[in-house]
Scaffold this motif. Structure first.
Motif, PDB file in Angstrom:
ATOM      1  N   ALA A  80     -59.364   9.034-177.926  1.00  0.00           N
ATOM      2  CA  ALA A  80     -59.621  10.437-178.455  1.00  0.00           C
ATOM      3  C   ALA A  80     -59.944  11.146-177.257  1.00  0.00           C
ATOM      4  N   VAL A  81     -59.162  12.622-177.270  1.00  0.00           N
ATOM      5  CA  VAL A  81     -59.182  13.361-176.336  1.00  0.00           C
ATOM      6  C   VAL A  81     -58.878  14.695-176.579  1.00  0.00           C
ATOM      7  N   SER A  82     -59.184  15.844-176.059  1.00  0.00           N
ATOM      8  CA  SER A  82     -58.912  17.159-176.602  1.00  0.00           C
ATOM      9  C   SER A  82     -57.668  17.684-175.933  1.00  0.00           C
ATOM     10  N   THR A  83     -56.932  18.363-176.504  1.00  0.00           N
ATOM     11  CA  THR A  83     -55.676  18.657-175.834  1.00  0.00           C
ATOM     12  C   THR A  83     -56.294  20.095-174.672  1.00  0.00           C
ATOM     13  N   GLY A  84     -57.291  20.441-175.088  1.00  0.00           N
ATOM     14  CA  GLY A  84     -57.824  21.385-173.893  1.00  0.00           C
ATOM     15  C   GLY A  84     -58.075  20.634-172.440  1.00  0.00           C
ATOM     16  N   GLU A  85     -58.728  19.451-172.908  1.00  0.00           N
ATOM     17  CA  GLU A  85     -58.830  18.721-171.627  1.00  0.00           C
ATOM     18  C   GLU A  85     -57.669  18.154-170.824  1.00  0.00           C
ATOM     19  N   LEU A  86     -56.601  17.965-171.745  1.00  0.00           N
ATOM     20  CA  LEU A  86     -55.345  17.852-170.809  1.00  0.00           C
ATOM     21  C   LEU A  86     -54.841  18.807-170.289  1.00  0.00           C
ATOM     22  N   ALA A  87     -54.917  19.860-170.840  1.00  0.00           N
ATOM     23  CA  ALA A  87     -54.646  21.141-170.165  1.00  0.00           C
ATOM     24  C   ALA A  87     -55.193  21.503-168.788  1.00  0.00           C
ATOM     25  N   ALA A  92     -56.583  21.061-162.768  1.00  0.00           N
ATOM     26  CA  ALA A  92     -57.414  20.346-161.857  1.00  0.00           C
ATOM     27  C   ALA A  92     -56.485  19.564-160.791  1.00  0.00           C
ATOM     28  N   THR A  93     -55.341  18.984-161.375  1.00  0.00           N
ATOM     29  CA  THR A  93     -54.373  18.307-160.473  1.00  0.00           C
ATOM     30  C   THR A  93     -53.670  19.275-159.405  1.00  0.00           C
ATOM     31  N   LEU A  94     -52.944  20.466-160.022  1.00  0.00           N
ATOM     32  CA  LEU A  94     -52.042  21.261-159.621  1.00  0.00           C
ATOM     33  C   LEU A  94     -52.885  22.346-158.823  1.00  0.00           C
ATOM     34  N   GLY A  95     -54.079  22.741-159.199  1.00  0.00           N
ATOM     35  CA  GLY A  95     -54.545  23.781-158.574  1.00  0.00           C
ATOM     36  C   GLY A  95     -54.726  24.860-159.756  1.00  0.00           C
ATOM     37  N   PRO A  96     -56.049  25.345-159.883  1.00  0.00           N
ATOM     38  CA  PRO A  96     -56.296  26.496-160.709  1.00  0.00           C
ATOM     39  C   PRO A  96     -55.708  27.839-160.349  1.00  0.00           C
ATOM     40  N   VAL A 101     -55.466  28.126-167.494  1.00  0.00           N
ATOM     41  CA  VAL A 101     -55.580  27.564-168.734  1.00  0.00           C
ATOM     42  C   VAL A 101     -56.458  28.246-169.310  1.00  0.00           C
ATOM     43  N   SER A 102     -56.102  28.363-170.968  1.00  0.00           N
ATOM     44  CA  SER A 102     -56.799  29.140-171.906  1.00  0.00           C
ATOM     45  C   SER A 102     -56.753  28.317-173.261  1.00  0.00           C
ATOM     46  N   GLY A 103     -57.102  28.772-174.271  1.00  0.00           N
ATOM     47  CA  GLY A 103     -57.030  28.453-175.652  1.00  0.00           C
ATOM     48  C   GLY A 103     -57.925  27.312-176.005  1.00  0.00           C
ATOM     49  N   GLU A 104     -58.092  27.076-177.348  1.00  0.00           N
ATOM     50  CA  GLU A 104     -58.891  25.939-178.160  1.00  0.00           C
ATOM     51  C   GLU A 104     -58.040  24.777-178.397  1.00  0.00           C
ATOM     52  N   GLY A 105     -58.196  23.716-177.759  1.00  0.00           N
ATOM     53  CA  GLY A 105     -57.632  22.368-178.203  1.00  0.00           C
ATOM     54  C   GLY A 105     -58.205  21.832-179.327  1.00  0.00           C
ATOM     55  N   ALA A 106     -57.831  20.822-179.674  1.00  0.00           N
ATOM     56  CA  ALA A 106     -57.952  20.144-180.642  1.00  0.00           C
ATOM     57  C   ALA A 106     -58.095  18.386-180.106  1.00  0.00           C
ATOM     58  N   THR A 107     -59.069  17.608-181.066  1.00  0.00           N
ATOM     59  CA  THR A 107     -59.047  16.472-180.673  1.00  0.00           C
ATOM     60  C   THR A 107     -58.060  15.529-181.201  1.00  0.00           C
ATOM     61  N   ILE A 108     -57.272  14.759-180.417  1.00  0.00           N
ATOM     62  CA  ILE A 108     -56.190  13.895-180.902  1.00  0.00           C
ATOM     63  C   ILE A 108     -56.492  12.535-180.272  1.00  0.00           C
ATOM     64  N   GLU A 109     -55.691  11.655-180.989  1.00  0.00           N
ATOM     65  CA  GLU A 109     -55.767  10.054-180.417  1.00  0.00           C
ATOM     66  C   GLU A 109     -54.698   9.945-179.716  1.00  0.00           C
ATOM     67  N   THR A 110     -54.510   9.454-178.625  1.00  0.00           N
ATOM     68  CA  THR A 110     -53.392   9.355-177.767  1.00  0.00           C
ATOM     69  C   THR A 110     -53.829   8.239-176.736  1.00  0.00           C
ATOM     70  N   SER A 120     -49.178  16.928-166.859  1.00  0.00           N
ATOM     71  CA  SER A 120     -49.192  17.397-165.345  1.00  0.00           C
ATOM     72  C   SER A 120     -47.961  17.313-165.124  1.00  0.00           C
ATOM     73  N   SER A 121     -47.171  16.301-165.247  1.00  0.00           N
ATOM     74  CA  SER A 121     -45.567  16.193-164.855  1.00  0.00           C
ATOM     75  C   SER A 121     -44.851  17.441-165.151  1.00  0.00           C
ATOM     76  N   LEU A 122     -45.019  17.844-166.583  1.00  0.00           N
ATOM     77  CA  LEU A 122     -44.225  18.671-167.120  1.00  0.00           C
ATOM     78  C   LEU A 122     -44.737  20.237-166.453  1.00  0.00           C
ATOM     79  N   VAL A 123     -46.089  20.467-166.467  1.00  0.00           N
ATOM     80  CA  VAL A 123     -46.290  21.498-165.653  1.00  0.00           C
ATOM     81  C   VAL A 123     -45.908  21.754-164.243  1.00  0.00           C
TER      82      VAL A 123
END
Length: 193
Positions: A80-87, A92-96, A101-110, A120-123
């Motif tokens: 389980a992870v939040s899409t907000g955490e993925l964003a 964090a990887t590329l620099g704020p 980043v904004s919005g409300e994420g949802a918890t997914i299983e991935t 991060s690669s797509l961004v």
């Protein structure tokens, strides 16, 4: 065994075999960088060796993952992870200053680590191939939106123009997990299952 399957297994084997000498390079680079009394210029070189070794390890991970997906041997480890955490991880990887980043994420299983790298690669691809200083990333439920995507970067970000390994593997990984990567005008829509 087809030539295509043989090639994918060869890629996987090469990735595996390259990890041992790469770990040696990384380990010695790290040891030298942390040595006391080292000339600052040499310490800087050792840190560059350490950093480059980490980048090579990540590239090997990407190649290995692509080969497993291609052969149908990819077995995601779902957590389980939040899409907000993925964003936020992309920021964090590329620099704020480059990734807002904004919005409300949802918890997914991935497959958390693989999807975190993929987002991060797509961004990063949108920034690099779009010639952009900043992008906006919005977590909206199980969807992550990245804007703007330039006309020049769109085929690269979508994995159609193979000029970015991270993006090409990311698209394949997300689709292998039942997700989607689509362009809607200047917005990349990353649907996470």
């Amino acid at each position: 065994m087809t030539d295509e399957t043989t090639f994918s297994k060869l890629v996987s084997l090469a990735c595996h075999d390259l990890r041992t000498p790469l770990a040696t390079v990384y380990g010695f680079g790290r040891t030298i960088a942390r040595a006391e009394g080292l000339d600052p210029k040499l310490a800087s070189y050792a840190e560059m060796i350490e950093s480059a070794s980490q980048q090579l390890a990540e590239l090997l991970d990407e190649l290995s993952l692509a080969a497993r997906i291609h052969d149908g041997r990819y077995e995601p480890r779902l957590l389980a992870v939040s899409t907000g955490e993925l964003a936020e991880a992309a920021s964090a990887t590329l620099g704020p200053e480059r990734v807002a980043v904004s919005g409300e994420g949802a918890t997914i299983e991935t497959d958390v680590e693989a999807v975190r790298r993929s987002v991060s690669s797509l961004v990063q691809c949108a920034l690099r191939h779009g010639g952009l200083d900043e992008v906006s990333v919005v977590a909206d439920g199980n969807l992550i939106r990245v804007t703007p995507i330039t006309a020049a970067s769109a085929p690269v970000v979508l994995g159609e123009d193979l000029r970015d390994l991270g993006a090409a593997v990311a698209v394949r990984l997300l689709r292998a997990q039942g997700g989607s990567v689509e362009l809607d005008g200047e917005t990349l829509r990353i649907g996470l299952a």
